[in-house]
Design an enzyme around this catalytic site. Sequence first.
Site, PDB file in Angstrom:
ATOM      1  CD  GLU D  37      -2.466  -1.502   2.547  1.00  0.00           C
ATOM      2  OE1 GLU D  37      -2.141  -0.833   3.545  1.00  0.00           O
ATOM      3  OE2 GLU D  37      -3.146  -2.535   2.621  1.00  0.00           O
ATOM      4  CD  GLU D  69      -3.464  -5.071   4.544  1.00  0.00           C
ATOM      5  OE1 GLU D  69      -4.665  -5.336   4.321  1.00  0.00           O
ATOM      6  OE2 GLU D  69      -3.077  -3.936   4.886  1.00  0.00           O
ATOM      7  CG  PHE D  92       1.595   0.709  10.842  1.00  0.00           C
ATOM      8  CD1 PHE D  92       2.288   1.363  11.854  1.00  0.00           C
ATOM      9  CD2 PHE D  92       1.018   1.471   9.840  1.00  0.00           C
ATOM     10  CE1 PHE D  92       2.407   2.744  11.864  1.00  0.00           C
ATOM     11  CE2 PHE D  92       1.137   2.855   9.839  1.00  0.00           C
ATOM     12  CZ  PHE D  92       1.839   3.493  10.854  1.00  0.00           C
ATOM     13  CG  PHE D  95      -2.345  -2.946   9.227  1.00  0.00           C
ATOM     14  CD1 PHE D  95      -3.454  -2.947  10.063  1.00  0.00           C
ATOM     15  CD2 PHE D  95      -1.683  -1.740   9.025  1.00  0.00           C
ATOM     16  CE1 PHE D  95      -3.894  -1.783  10.681  1.00  0.00           C
ATOM     17  CE2 PHE D  95      -2.112  -0.574   9.635  1.00  0.00           C
ATOM     18  CZ  PHE D  95      -3.218  -0.587  10.470  1.00  0.00           C
ATOM     19  CG  HIS D 136      -0.943   2.461  13.865  1.00  0.00           C
ATOM     20  ND1 HIS D 136      -2.253   2.400  14.231  1.00  0.00           N
ATOM     21  CD2 HIS D 136      -0.943   2.713  12.531  1.00  0.00           C
ATOM     22  CE1 HIS D 136      -3.016   2.621  13.177  1.00  0.00           C
ATOM     23  NE2 HIS D 136      -2.253   2.815  12.135  1.00  0.00           N
TER      24      HIS D 136
HETATM   25  C1  LIG Z   1      -5.926  -3.895   7.090  1.00  0.00           C
HETATM   26  C2  LIG Z   1      -5.386  -2.511   7.078  1.00  0.00           C
HETATM   27  N1  LIG Z   1      -4.388  -2.211   6.238  1.00  0.00           N
HETATM   28  C3  LIG Z   1      -3.846  -0.976   6.220  1.00  0.00           C
HETATM   29  C4  LIG Z   1      -4.305   0.005   7.045  1.00  0.00           C
HETATM   30  C5  LIG Z   1      -3.644   1.395   7.052  1.00  0.00           C
HETATM   31  N2  LIG Z   1      -4.595   2.408   6.602  1.00  0.00           N
HETATM   32  C6  LIG Z   1      -5.285   3.165   7.475  1.00  0.00           C
HETATM   33  S1  LIG Z   1      -6.389   4.177   6.718  1.00  0.00           S
HETATM   34  C7  LIG Z   1      -5.834   3.687   5.180  1.00  0.00           C
HETATM   35  C8  LIG Z   1      -6.437   4.268   3.949  1.00  0.00           C
HETATM   36  C9  LIG Z   1      -7.922   4.138   3.997  1.00  0.00           C
HETATM   37  O1  LIG Z   1      -8.486   4.620   2.834  1.00  0.00           O
HETATM   38  P1  LIG Z   1     -10.058   4.723   2.714  1.00  0.00           P
HETATM   39  O2  LIG Z   1     -10.665   3.398   3.076  1.00  0.00           O
HETATM   40  O3  LIG Z   1     -10.375   5.235   1.366  1.00  0.00           O
HETATM   41  O4  LIG Z   1     -10.494   5.736   3.857  1.00  0.00           O
HETATM   42  P2  LIG Z   1     -10.054   7.293   3.991  1.00  0.00           P
HETATM   43  O5  LIG Z   1      -8.830   7.325   4.838  1.00  0.00           O
HETATM   44  O6  LIG Z   1      -9.833   7.800   2.617  1.00  0.00           O
HETATM   45  O7  LIG Z   1     -11.186   7.981   4.664  1.00  0.00           O
HETATM   46  C10 LIG Z   1      -4.851   2.722   5.291  1.00  0.00           C
HETATM   47  C11 LIG Z   1      -4.170   2.065   4.165  1.00  0.00           C
HETATM   48  C12 LIG Z   1      -5.352  -0.354   7.910  1.00  0.00           C
HETATM   49  N3  LIG Z   1      -5.864   0.531   8.777  1.00  0.00           N
HETATM   50  N4  LIG Z   1      -5.863  -1.601   7.904  1.00  0.00           N
END
Ligand SMILES: Cc1ncc(C[n+]2csc(CCOP(=O)(O)OP(=O)(O)O)c2C)c(N)n1
Lengths: 318, 318, 333, 333
Positions: D37, D69, D92, D95, D136
Amino acid sequence: MDADLRISLHAWMVLTRTFDDAMVSMWKQGRGLGGTFSQRGHEAISVGAGMALGPDDVVAPMHRDLGTYLVRGMSPERIFSNLLGKATGPSRGRDANLHGMGDLGLGIIGYISHIPQALPTTLGAAMAFRYRGERRVAMTFVGDGGTCSGGFHETLNMAALYRAPFVLVIENNQYAYSTPLHQQMAVSDLAARAASYGVAAERVDGNDVEAVYRAVSAAVERARNGEGPSAIEAVTMRMLGHAIHDGAEYVPAELLEEWAAKDPIERHRNVLLEDGVVDTVDLEKMREVAQQRIAEAIAEAEKAPYPDPATVTEGVYA
Amino acid sequence: MDADLRISLHAWMVLTRTFDDAMVSMWKQGRGLGGTFSQRGHEAISVGAGMALGPDDVVAPMHRDLGTYLVRGMSPERIFSNLLGKATGPSRGRDANLHGMGDLGLGIIGYISHIPQALPTTLGAAMAFRYRGERRVAMTFVGDGGTCSGGFHETLNMAALYRAPFVLVIENNQYAYSTPLHQQMAVSDLAARAASYGVAAERVDGNDVEAVYRAVSAAVERARNGEGPSAIEAVTMRMLGHAIHDGAEYVPAELLEEWAAKDPIERHRNVLLEDGVVDTVDLEKMREVAQQRIAEAIAEAEKAPYPDPATVTEGVYA
Amino acid sequence: MSGDQGTGGRELTYLEAIAEALSVEMERDERVLVLGEDVGGTFGGAFKVTKGLAERFGDRRVMNTPIAELGFVGMANGMALMGLRPVVEVQFADFISTAFDSIVQFAATNHYRWGGAIPWVIRAPSDGGIRSGPFHSQNPEAWFVHTPGLKVVAPATPADAKGLLISAIRDDNPVIFFEAKPLYRSVRGPVPEGEYLVPIGDARIARRGSDVTIVTYGSQLHEALAAAERLAVDGIDTEVVDLRTLKPLDVDTVLDSVARTGRVLVVHSANRNAGVGAEVAARIAEEAFMWLDAPVTRLGGLDIPIPFSPPLEDAYRPDATKIEAAVRKLVAF
Amino acid sequence: MSGDQGTGGRELTYLEAIAEALSVEMERDERVLVLGEDVGGTFGGAFKVTKGLAERFGDRRVMNTPIAELGFVGMANGMALMGLRPVVEVQFADFISTAFDSIVQFAATNHYRWGGAIPWVIRAPSDGGIRSGPFHSQNPEAWFVHTPGLKVVAPATPADAKGLLISAIRDDNPVIFFEAKPLYRSVRGPVPEGEYLVPIGDARIARRGSDVTIVTYGSQLHEALAAAERLAVDGIDTEVVDLRTLKPLDVDTVLDSVARTGRVLVVHSANRNAGVGAEVAARIAEEAFMWLDAPVTRLGGLDIPIPFSPPLEDAYRPDATKIEAAVRKLVAF
Ligand SMILES: Cc1ncc(C[n+]2csc(CCOP(=O)(O)OP(=O)(O)O)c2C)c(N)n1
Ligand SMILES: Cc1ncc(C[n+]2csc(CCOP(=O)(O)OP(=O)(O)O)c2C)c(N)n1
Ligand SMILES: [Mg+2]
Ligand SMILES: [Mg+2]
């Protein structure tokens, strides 16, 4: 739509934005703790959807749904306390930013980082209501990014299968962290994605609070009447970085300009003025009240104590 | 379609069925080891799809795709050896039934129980081909049950996003173990489910080997030409239990009768006879050859040695 | 330490004892429901543990799910938060990994994070020795014992299976209940009728002895007891501690036994490396140091995927013969 | 045991050392690609470890993935089977649980089951102490050390970070590479240029001493070294063993040290209960029994989710002060 309701929607958006602005500047001044997520631009969604629920319904807001916490009755000081790791936040210093802010008394299920854990959990809440024959609804949110995860699929499939009283608000804000929609999927219609499971689905302008409110209210009504789950795709734009440390240089400036012109609060303000529902004095007052409220909340949260380290092992088990 | 090819499709189906019948009776006699999965009724799918691949392509057959192993050139004795836990099977006694029967020399990726692990793995193989600019295709299978799992969603989303040379055959045999389709999902069109990701998708009669062959060949061709992934839903019926111990009393007798009348081998046999491609003598010969082949294979596998326990820790690491 | 193995008069198999616990609790408490793949209808699950429940309690309380472990355990999280008490069956313990986030990230942390209790039970048919290969033989308890916020239970007898399952269902926390599937129909024993509870967190002295302690659980209890009988012939008097609960661990019972015998062997079917036995051994090494007359030893599976073929699987797993040999070595130290 | 900490003249941060390893290997071997990611484009990942790689090697070799993932680690399995060498970043370490089946069921077992090698690396930014809360800050290495078929690496210094990452990429097996994110920019040290390799499976004596051994890895190495300095003031001469690789474990180096000091403390940031330290302690207890002058002791996180608030997180984690106190107790035994 009732004038009081329209004013109320506006006032909650103003409070949400005021909170967000204050939070961002606190963190920039180094008065924050850890990271935090700005929701700037998402006020119409979190407020509009949150207001569509009844008092006995439950909601699992996601990391950018500050407005939903506020309209459900979580006080700004409790939220700031959580952000600052204070004992007085809903997680008692145990969880960070808008995570772990559950309060079943307010019908709020606390958020967890792992995407999209809120979805199956909320479906389970809806299934509990169905199991007991209660006319309650469970709602949650997912980002465009979260729709790519396997749990999204498993949840929507089961929600449709069991005709659960479940409402999903898809916040399509064009980005998942640095990754634009077209690098996440080959399609772009997230409502269609949800509809493919046999879930009622609709796309709304996520910067139009009244449109969001109406669409989600209809979905909540269907769910309450045993007509099954719905998904509402609310299209918006993330106006700042993913989290406070992120300058979001990867977002084209024109895109942000385009969406700045569609600011949900500004737009709604103009509509209310045009319709004669409020005047500029009312609006000024509203802003002042919000600013006062948030200033007090910050002061209180900053004064609040940290948790006692002697309590660190408390609460692991019920 | 070329007559040789039609005969060949038929012969492989006959071999597959002969293998399956022999296996089922061995297990009933207590000459088996652990459980095993009959694929009775699925011959048109595993053979038709398997034959559509080129020699440099790879495939990850699932637990009911015996025919695919055979057409890719895995000998019946090796397969029986695997079923019996012998040192001469492709997993050298390490994995059970049709699991762990990988052989990269034959372009076969070994199966793993965990649903739907074969999907992202096969996508990865396709991505490796794309990465190196090779005109190769990677194919796998998933059951109706498997389409409910999160990994199905993640894989199809990425396959479409990356336009991978990936082909998915969905074996809709109406049941996942004891659970009929309508208890798995609110929809029933699994091709539509795949199409929602932006994957070319089509539904075929899974008991018509030539139809399966044609549809999968077209998909393989598209993939090879860089036109992206496809999914073929092949509709059939699981004619015996989920695995050897399962009497499948939960399946309505009429449903089995209805599908028995559509037996893929019987049907294809009649078509070949009608079209004058074979006569009954040819067919009788084909059956005898298959029976001879399988009898030899069983004898050899039963004679084969078990693995030496002194080697038990060998091969954990490459 | 507590828990007689009952004298109810009647005997049940390990499987019947589990089924009885489910019936007792569903009868008693409307909040208890069962869900999982193929658990419902006339079928009643891959091992038929839930057979008859759907007929008795209706489809509403015995729900078939799609193949979506992450999703349906996640759904159980939400049901539990809203006050239900779901008992989830994963078809084999091997597939519990598919639901990992819903367990180790959500359920395990939730009460600590904001006070929402998650009173579910996951029933996981585990263990091998029955020629089922690498994906139908696993003993994944160590992952969950290491994860803060869970409880982990692993009964070895019919009475404990019933008593611990009832306790698990009534517990306000997420409890993973490992059923040793080789015991389902092979072990039979007295099981008290009705609401019989065995407390979570109490080990049991399954055999009293004075020369050496074996600490074990699940199917290996029976191997250990068989080994103890053979050792007794040569005058080696073996105490056998059945942990029964793996988290929280009843260290006191273990230490008390080791204090008396001075020699200890820890045994489980799961692979030895960083298994639950490592924690048990480390606790003994630290807290019973002064009493030890010999090194704390462990016997577990090899550090390899669990092989299918009989000679390989037998080489992989501990059994009475291997336990006996290890004890003899320990006693000779 | 091996591995000088280099004398390359120039110093890099821990993060720069990792980035350099990626560059060196991508330059050398076309089969190496990076995915995860947000790793691509101008962004270069949540911690900017991959920043610049997409510009240099193109989007083809530095791929952004959706939030999936399970799927993208599964995809890496297939790529690896077909001869590529994907280096996957999970944003992280917390995850990594989302990809669990693709790791512990597929990648870990595949070569044993049918001989298909899976030469990938998963880079997992782990560890806490930086106020990041329960999701985290995790150190999930024990789950993977218990899983047969994986390799697990956890460097503590810039030189090891580079040398072990290059070795991990060249290894024909799935290797989980835990990066201690509190070290990313806080630790700087000499790092040899070019193709510098540190062998997987070799611990390192980070400090020689004769009174007591601390066995540790990752960020706690620095805490242990700080504690050792303070202890030296009082004449307590501490040896510090940096495990560097957690699977396979270099037990010989550990035993050799304990044989010389007779006293040992095992330390890690992960929670103590059934952590990697339990395995280390159990091995010592069994194999160094004759040399022990005091009980094998352990220090790890508490058995609770990792709390966010500073006083709570500090109470959760080991640090130099807690290590110092534990060593004093051990020496006084
Ligand atoms: C399983 C998992 N992988 C990675 C993350 C790290 N992460 C936190 S928010 C995010 C992006 C989320 O994007 P979106 O679903 O579009 O929500 P937005 O932040 O745009 O509101 C990521 C990759 C996570 N929280 N959970
Ligand atoms: C993650 C996971 N959960 C459960 C199982 C057990 N299981 C094996 S096959 C099967 C049914 C599969 O149904 P379907 O996908 O329709 O394939 P079919 O057997 O009908 O060919 C189940 C539940 C599994 N293998 N993996
Ligand atoms: Mg987004
Ligand atoms: Mg099926």
